[in-house]
Design a protein around this motif. Structure first.
Motif, PDB file in Angstrom:
ATOM      1  N   PHE A  43      -3.008   6.070 -11.088  1.00 16.25           N
ATOM      2  CA  PHE A  43      -4.258   5.432 -10.683  1.00 16.25           C
ATOM      3  C   PHE A  43      -4.265   3.990 -11.174  1.00 16.25           C
ATOM      4  O   PHE A  43      -3.549   3.635 -12.110  1.00 16.25           O
ATOM      5  CB  PHE A  43      -5.464   6.144 -11.295  1.00 16.25           C
ATOM      6  N   LYS A  45      -7.402   1.371 -12.544  1.00 15.73           N
ATOM      7  CA  LYS A  45      -8.812   1.309 -12.914  1.00 15.73           C
ATOM      8  C   LYS A  45      -9.048   0.012 -13.687  1.00 15.73           C
ATOM      9  O   LYS A  45      -8.193  -0.417 -14.458  1.00 15.73           O
ATOM     10  CB  LYS A  45      -9.211   2.511 -13.769  1.00 15.73           C
ATOM     11  N   ARG A  89      -9.656  -3.062  -9.198  1.00 14.57           N
ATOM     12  CA  ARG A  89     -10.550  -2.050  -8.638  1.00 14.57           C
ATOM     13  C   ARG A  89      -9.966  -0.669  -8.878  1.00 14.57           C
ATOM     14  O   ARG A  89      -8.781  -0.526  -9.201  1.00 14.57           O
ATOM     15  CB  ARG A  89     -10.756  -2.273  -7.141  1.00 14.57           C
ATOM     16  N   SER A  90     -10.820   0.326  -8.739  1.00 10.87           N
ATOM     17  CA  SER A  90     -10.365   1.703  -8.936  1.00 10.87           C
ATOM     18  C   SER A  90      -9.721   2.218  -7.658  1.00 10.87           C
ATOM     19  O   SER A  90     -10.319   2.138  -6.585  1.00 10.87           O
ATOM     20  CB  SER A  90     -11.557   2.605  -9.305  1.00 10.87           C
ATOM     21  N   ARG A  91      -8.515   2.749  -7.783  1.00  9.81           N
ATOM     22  CA  ARG A  91      -7.856   3.333  -6.623  1.00  9.81           C
ATOM     23  C   ARG A  91      -6.761   4.290  -7.073  1.00  9.81           C
ATOM     24  O   ARG A  91      -6.197   4.164  -8.165  1.00  9.81           O
ATOM     25  CB  ARG A  91      -7.282   2.264  -5.694  1.00  9.81           C
ATOM     26  N   ARG A 251      -6.823   9.347   1.767  1.00  8.02           N
ATOM     27  CA  ARG A 251      -7.503   9.180   0.483  1.00  8.02           C
ATOM     28  C   ARG A 251      -7.203  10.351  -0.452  1.00  8.02           C
ATOM     29  O   ARG A 251      -6.792  11.430  -0.020  1.00  8.02           O
ATOM     30  CB  ARG A 251      -9.021   9.064   0.670  1.00  8.02           C
ATOM     31  N   ASP A 300     -15.169   6.417 -12.752  1.00 13.45           N
ATOM     32  CA  ASP A 300     -14.811   5.660 -11.556  1.00 13.45           C
ATOM     33  C   ASP A 300     -15.088   6.434 -10.265  1.00 13.45           C
ATOM     34  O   ASP A 300     -14.770   5.957  -9.178  1.00 13.45           O
ATOM     35  CB  ASP A 300     -13.331   5.273 -11.614  1.00 13.45           C
ATOM     36  N   GLU A 348     -18.791   6.450  -1.298  1.00 12.07           N
ATOM     37  CA  GLU A 348     -17.636   7.148  -0.737  1.00 12.07           C
ATOM     38  C   GLU A 348     -17.971   7.836   0.593  1.00 12.07           C
ATOM     39  O   GLU A 348     -17.222   7.692   1.569  1.00 12.07           O
ATOM     40  CB  GLU A 348     -17.094   8.158  -1.750  1.00 12.07           C
TER      41      GLU A 348
END
Length: 380
Positions: A43, A45, A89-91, A251, A300, A348
């Motif tokens: 991830f 973050k 960014r969070s991903r 996703r 997140d 989301e």
């Protein structure tokens, strides 16, 4: 194996029915390699400090920490469970799967036109980075560092039924403390190229399907979700290490981490609740995979699951087939929440709604009939 034996397996173990003639067989005849297990998830973050605070409350231990990276592990011996890198960014970056040895990486590298390269020293080993048909990053690693086992959750002594009462003159008081994560169990991913991505995993990583789900009334169009395990031959593997579902965009859906038992899961959930973290759904027991589950949101917004008591299958079991419904997600427990289903108000679900509109104008597998099928699942 005879068809009668397979039919019994479908009825008694994991599905109401097996495949019909001509349906997907759930495995590749000559895969490039057969991965042994999932290794870790990666991830990005922006706030590693907040990520680490939640991770410890959830039950992870930190194995490596720098200004730009956080590496988390469970109590069982093996590689880390989660790698979090600092980002704007969070991903979700992608999963890493563990090959049997470095020779498998050479075969995968040759088949995909990629290179084998060394991982950082604190991870050890080598890696091949590949892209599946929807464009998602998939890493396959070998010879990574196996960290030694840590102390696990203390075992409980249970008084069951009328015959067995091993606990006499002693109380049962599980403390409200973090449920110690033992290991990473599985990840669930959504893709708008489900069939192409599924076939890629079966062909390139040698995984096999435990259960297929199809949208209600659309079985003739093929499956829309699959629970996929590693092929270890006669050695049992988790019912699913990877689950994939058809949707309007690519996703992360959720990831699941094994804990010792129901008491650890429930008391750990009370601990998270006292700290103010967001509960999503649970406690209950799933149908596909049979896990006792409890779902939470990290700071997140990523959905993470504590689970215990999951199914194990060897390579002989053929896929089961069942309709996909919200009510069919659990054998017992509360109904699936809007948050878990992705239909609660928020950023989301808004992104998902926008993706639905754009995906219908794009070249993918998510067409209008599939959209109607997915909406029917949410209402079920």
């Amino acid at each position: 194996m005879s068809s009668d034996v397979l039919d019994d397996s479908h009825r008694d173990l994991h599905s109401e029915q097996g495949a019909l003639p001509g349906e997907h067989v759930g495995r590749a005849s000559d895969p490039v390699i057969k991965v042994h297990d999932i290794a870790w998830l990666e991830f990005e973050k922006p706030d590693l400090a907040a990520a680490e605070v939640f991770a410890h409350a959830f039950g992870f231990s930190t194995v490596h920490r720098s200004a730009g990276e956080l590496v988390l592990r469970g109590t069982l011996a093996g590689p880390p469970c989660v790698i979090v890198r600092k980002g704007v960014r969070s991903r979700f970056l992608g999963p890493a799967f563990r090959a049997a040895d470095a020779h498998d990486l050479l075969r995968l590298s040759s088949a995909t036109g990629t290179n084998v390269r060394a991982l950082p020293e604190h991870l050890g080993g080598v890696v091949v980075d590949v892209r599946e048909p929807a464009g998602a990053l998939v890493r396959v690693v070998a010879d990574v560092i196996d960290h030694p086992e840590l102390p696990s959750q203390p075992a409980h002594t249970y008084n069951f039924g009328a015959a067995e009462h091993p606990r006499i003159n002693a109380t049962q008081r599980p403390p409200r403390e973090p449920a110690r994560v033992e290991r990473l169990g599985h990840v669930v991913l959504q893709t708008d190229r489900y069939r192409a991505s599924l076939d890629w995993y079966l062909k390139h990583l040698g995984m096999i399907v435990s259960d297929f789900l199809f949208f209600p009334g659309q079985r003739e169009r093929g499956p829309a979700m699959s629970f996929i395990r590693c092929d270890r031959g006669d050695t049992p593997a988790d019912h699913h290490t990877l689950a994939m579902t058809l949707g309007p965009r690519n996703r992360y859906v959720h990831s699941a981490y094994q804990v010792a038992d129901l008491d650890a899961l429930a008391a750990g959930g009370e601990h998270l609740k006292e700290l103010g973290y967001q509960h999503s759904w649970g406690i209950g027991r799933h149908i596909q995979g049979s896990q006792i589950f409890d779902y939470w949101r990290d700071p997140d917004g990523f959905l993470v699951e504590h689970f215990s008591d999951g199914d194990l299958f060897d390579a002989s079991l053929e896929p089961g087939w069942a309709p996909m419904t919200a009510s069919g997600l659990n054998q017992w427990g509360p109904p699936a929440t809007p948050d878990f289903l992705g239909i609660a108000p928020g950023k989301e679900p808004a992104r998902e709604a926008l993706a639905m509109a754009s995906s219908l104008r794009s070249d993918n597998e998510f067409d209008l009939h599939r959209l109607l099928g997915l909406l029917k699942v949410a209402r079920s």
